[in-house]
Motif scaffolding. Structure first.
Motif, short mmCIF file in Angstrom:
data_model
loop_
_atom_site.label_atom_id
_atom_site.label_comp_id
_atom_site.label_asym_id
_atom_site.label_seq_id
_atom_site.Cartn_x
_atom_site.Cartn_y
_atom_site.Cartn_z
N ALA A 1 -3.17 -58.00 15.47
CA ALA A 1 -2.59 -56.96 15.90
C ALA A 1 -2.89 -56.64 17.60
O ALA A 1 -2.35 -56.32 18.23
N GLY A 2 -4.26 -57.43 17.88
CA GLY A 2 -4.51 -57.48 19.52
C GLY A 2 -3.40 -58.13 20.07
O GLY A 2 -3.20 -57.71 21.26
N HIS A 3 -3.13 -59.16 19.91
CA HIS A 3 -1.95 -60.19 20.59
C HIS A 3 -0.58 -59.31 20.31
O HIS A 3 0.32 -59.61 21.17
N LEU A 4 -0.42 -58.55 19.09
CA LEU A 4 0.89 -57.88 19.18
C LEU A 4 1.11 -56.43 19.91
O LEU A 4 1.92 -55.95 20.04
N GLY A 5 -0.24 -56.18 20.46
CA GLY A 5 -0.12 -54.85 21.36
C GLY A 5 -0.53 -53.75 20.19
O GLY A 5 0.06 -52.48 20.84
N VAL A 6 -0.67 -53.76 19.10
CA VAL A 6 -0.92 -52.80 18.06
C VAL A 6 -1.91 -51.96 18.13
O VAL A 6 -3.04 -52.67 17.80
N GLN A 7 -2.15 -50.76 18.40
CA GLN A 7 -3.55 -50.29 18.58
C GLN A 7 -4.00 -49.20 17.39
O GLN A 7 -5.06 -48.63 17.42
N PHE A 8 -2.97 -48.95 16.55
CA PHE A 8 -2.91 -48.18 15.39
C PHE A 8 -3.52 -46.57 15.78
O PHE A 8 -4.69 -46.11 15.36
N SER A 9 -3.00 -45.93 16.82
CA SER A 9 -3.20 -44.88 17.21
C SER A 9 -2.20 -43.69 16.82
O SER A 9 -2.34 -42.54 17.41
N GLY A 10 -1.54 -44.15 15.74
CA GLY A 10 -0.62 -43.05 15.27
C GLY A 10 -1.22 -42.00 14.11
O GLY A 10 -2.23 -42.41 13.59
N GLU A 11 -0.53 -41.22 13.96
CA GLU A 11 -0.90 -40.02 12.93
C GLU A 11 0.34 -40.13 11.87
O GLU A 11 1.47 -40.04 12.22
N ALA A 12 -0.12 -40.18 10.63
CA ALA A 12 1.06 -40.10 9.42
C ALA A 12 1.78 -38.86 9.62
O ALA A 12 1.44 -37.96 9.53
N TYR A 13 3.31 -39.31 9.35
CA TYR A 13 4.31 -38.12 8.92
C TYR A 13 3.84 -37.34 7.57
O TYR A 13 3.48 -37.71 6.70
N ASN A 14 3.67 -36.02 7.84
CA ASN A 14 3.01 -35.05 6.90
C ASN A 14 3.81 -34.03 6.73
O ASN A 14 3.73 -32.81 7.44
N PRO A 15 5.15 -33.89 6.32
CA PRO A 15 6.07 -32.80 6.33
C PRO A 15 5.74 -31.48 5.41
O PRO A 15 4.97 -31.70 4.53
N PHE A 16 5.96 -30.27 5.86
CA PHE A 16 5.54 -29.15 5.30
C PHE A 16 6.24 -29.12 3.97
O PHE A 16 7.65 -29.25 4.16
N LYS A 17 5.91 -29.07 2.83
CA LYS A 17 6.55 -29.11 1.72
C LYS A 17 5.87 -28.14 0.55
O LYS A 17 4.73 -28.25 0.39
N LEU A 18 6.67 -27.31 -0.10
CA LEU A 18 6.02 -26.45 -1.19
C LEU A 18 6.10 -27.10 -2.38
O LEU A 18 7.12 -27.24 -3.21
N PHE A 19 5.04 -27.63 -2.85
CA PHE A 19 4.91 -28.44 -4.22
C PHE A 19 5.20 -27.55 -5.36
O PHE A 19 6.02 -28.10 -6.19
N SER A 20 4.79 -26.34 -5.58
CA SER A 20 4.79 -25.70 -6.62
C SER A 20 6.42 -25.22 -6.86
O SER A 20 6.63 -25.17 -8.01
N MET A 21 7.03 -24.80 -5.74
CA MET A 21 8.40 -24.68 -6.10
C MET A 21 9.41 -25.87 -6.42
O MET A 21 10.04 -25.53 -7.41
N GLU A 22 8.96 -26.97 -6.13
CA GLU A 22 9.35 -28.12 -6.42
C GLU A 22 9.10 -28.49 -7.95
O GLU A 22 10.01 -28.94 -8.85
N ASN A 23 7.67 -28.24 -8.21
CA ASN A 23 7.51 -28.33 -9.60
C ASN A 23 8.03 -27.56 -10.53
O ASN A 23 8.54 -27.91 -11.65
#
Length: 615
Positions: free
Chosen positions: A580-602
């Motif tokens: 990852a160092g040679h690839l230039g990846v620093q793993f500085s990201g934040e995972a995508y976390n969409p707002f979702k209503l789980f009880s409605m889906e259930n």
């Protein structure tokens, strides 16, 4: 791969804000970012309620694992899930206090077991009032012999390796130079009675938890509802306000969901603005890969790292390299077979991705073990006719001197691994002069590989090897930094080059751990075999065989644990640091976390299932 995102601004009227939030939760694609930092405490209260529900569910899950039927079920029913959560948590608190009290009572019970159940505390107090003091001690036999005879001592029968000694004194200050035993607070009868009561209380707690396990599905629905309420509150509090008439929010959506969002906006009369993200560092990262690449997800979640939005998704490269590193570090076909069997036995408790991942890693380990002739570290198994024919001498664990080749192979794997990293960057910068600097780094990596071979293995570097350094250094110096000032950028590149070369050299050398740790795993396994069965099983009786089997299981179990620890340390390190160092990846990201209503889906899912079953 990292899915490209779009930045959105959504506007809605203050009167329809509640419905807007519900529709966004139903859509489930917008990762909402806070615009307003307002906080009235409601979110904290909802978070506390959610955490309480999670603790209550954990109690019931733990109870289910015990799989014991209650003999005296205690019925408790309520239509309010919050009330049930409160009762479950109160029950757990009662259990904790009961256990603490039982421990205190058992200490006093053990005192009576040592000094006698017929000892009366009131008699000891009565003697003290009349100036006769009893001092109690628990001493080793050797200490008892050294006691001064000037004291009045009564020695009781030995209990659990200790001798109870009572010193009778006329003065409260007269003591032995040893730790004195404290008197219990309660009489023996009271201790026994309270112990029985607390044990009955604990049994009732367990019976109650068992009885309420049937409410798990109900509480799970309640947990989803609380999760939705928290999400709704956070979304509401994070929205911006315009003169109390309009509400707005900012968020990110995957590019492939833009049409769905636009359709929802048109239907609900939202105002919106969609653009490309202005600040890549703020954009959440949504990684979506084919199923065969996605099997590496459990490892990525375990180490909890996410590449930045403008960085490279390393999943496929991590998967291939990790399988190879796992095979080399464990390196034993017998251990690989054990992994397969354990995975098969625990398949119901493992996710589908985890099962397939372990199958891949186990298969790679078995293949490497067969080719290297390693079966539980036993040379005798490897020497069997069919298995011996499959061994590649250059990587064999036993019988040949191949240390130089294995180190060479490790360095070669390192050079190829780092070359792949810089090759990816060439395609990243294909429209930039920086692509040429990455080509230069590929040349430098192979120059460093030749230098490593010369310094470590004594192989002379070919005459043409110097051109890797010359050509690579020129390309890196000229094209590493894009700047209007050519000489300034070249000076910066040349200043950084020496340290970068030293770092690159150490990175290639780091790959020797693949050989060293793999060799250590085989050596430790072989050592256990030789210690436990130095002359094989010849002349051993049934008891000897059983004891040897237990010892082998313990020894190889320890070796497997050490090998797996090595995989976590070295196998992941080579991917996350060197590559990852040679690839230039620093793993500085934040995972995508969409707002979702789980009880409605259930609820919708349950409604659909009910409709299908009715039809």
């Amino acid at each position: 791969m990292i899915v490209r995102m779009k930045e959105i601004l959504l506007f809605t009227t203050a009167r329809s804000v509640d419905d807007t939030i519900l529709q966004l939760g139903k859509l489930g694609v917008v990762d909402i970012k806070e615009v307003n930092g307002a906080n009235n405490g409601t979110a904290e209260r909802r978070l506390e309620a959610l955490e309480r529900a999670e603790r209550a569910l954990t109690l019931l899950y733990e109870r289910l694992k015990k799989e014991k039927k209650a003999t005296l079920p205690i019925k408790y029913s309520t239509t309010d899930p919050k009330q049930l959560v409160d009762r479950l948590l109160l029950t757990n608190e009662i259990r904790q206090k009961a256990n603490e009290r039982i421990e205190e009572l058992q200490q006093q019970y053990r005192w009576y077991a040592t000094w006698g159940e017929n000892v009366k505390l009131k008699d000891i107090a009565h003697l003290r009032e009349r100036g006769i003091f009893l001092q109690l001690y628990l001493l080793d036999k050797a200490m008892v012999k050294t006691l001064d005879e000037k004291h009045t001592l009564v020695k009781l029968p030995e209990k659990n390796g200790k001798v109870p000694v009572v010193m009778i004194a006329r003065n409260a200050s007269e003591k032995l130079n040893h730790k004195e035993e404290s008197l219990p607070k309660l009489s023996f009868e009271t201790v026994e009675r309270q112990l029985q009561r607390k044990e009955r209380q604990l049994a009732e707690v367990e019976h109650f938890l068992q009885d309420q396990a049937e409410n798990i599905a109900w509480l799970e629905d309640y947990h989803l509802l609380l999760k939705d309420r928290l999400g709704i509150q956070k979304t509401f509090e994070g929205m911006g306000d315009i003169e109390g008439k309009l509400k707005y929010l900012k968020g990110y959506i995957p590019r492939n969901t833009v049409n769905d969002f636009v359709a929802a906006a048109e239907e609900n009369h939202w105002g919106y603005h969609i653009t490309d993200p202005g600040k890549p560092e703020d954009v959440p990262v949504y990684i979506k890969n084919p199923k065969w690449i996605g099997i590496i997800n459990p490892v990525m979640k375990f180490i909890d790292i996410v590449p930045g939005y403008k960085e490279v998704d390393v999943s496929i490269y991590f998967l291939v390299a990790f399988a190879l590193f796992f095979a080399m570090l464990v390196g034993d076909a017998g251990y690989g077979l054990i992994f397969l069997l354990v995975t098969f036995l625990l398949r119901k408790k493992l996710t589908g991705q985890m099962q397939i991942l372990i199958f891949v890693l186990s298969g790679a380990t078995i293949i490497w073990g067969v080719l290297s002739g390693t079966y539980f570290g036993s040379e005798h198994i490897a020497a069997l006719p069919l298995l011996n024919d499959l061994i590649i001498p250059e990587i064999a664990s036993f019988g040949v001197d191949n240390i130089s080749f294995m180190m060479h192979l490790s360095f070669l794997i390192g050079a190829i691994h780092l070359t792949i990293a810089h090759s990816i960057r060439v395609f990243q910068f294909v429209n930039s002069i920086k692509a040429l600097s990455e080509v230069g780094w590929i040349a430098l990596v192979w120059g460093l590989f030749l230098i490593t071979e010369q310094l470590v293995l004594g192989k002379p570097m070919p005459d043409w090897g110097i051109w890797f350094f010359v050509g690579g250094a020129v390309l890196v110096a000229l094209f590493s930094v894009e700047s209007k000032n050519f000489f300034k950028s070249m000076g910066v590149s040349l200043a950084n080059l020496p340290l970068s070369l030293i770092s690159g050299f150490s990175d290639i050398v780091s790959y020797v751990r693949l050989f060293a740790v793999g060799m250590a795993t085989a050596a430790v396994a072989s050592s256990f075999n030789n210690m436990i069965l130095p002359e094989g099983t010849t002349g051993m009786g049934i008891i000897g065989l059983l004891m040897a089997t237990v010892a082998l299981l313990l020894g190889h179990g320890l070796n497997i644990a050490l090998a797996l620890m090595a995989v976590m340390v070295h196998g992941i390190r080579l991917n996350m640091l060197e590559f990852a160092g040679h690839l230039g990846v620093q793993f500085s990201g934040e995972a995508y976390n969409p707002f979702k209503l789980f009880s409605m889906e259930n609820r919708e899912k349950n409604h659909e299932e009910a409709s299908v079953s009715t039809n």
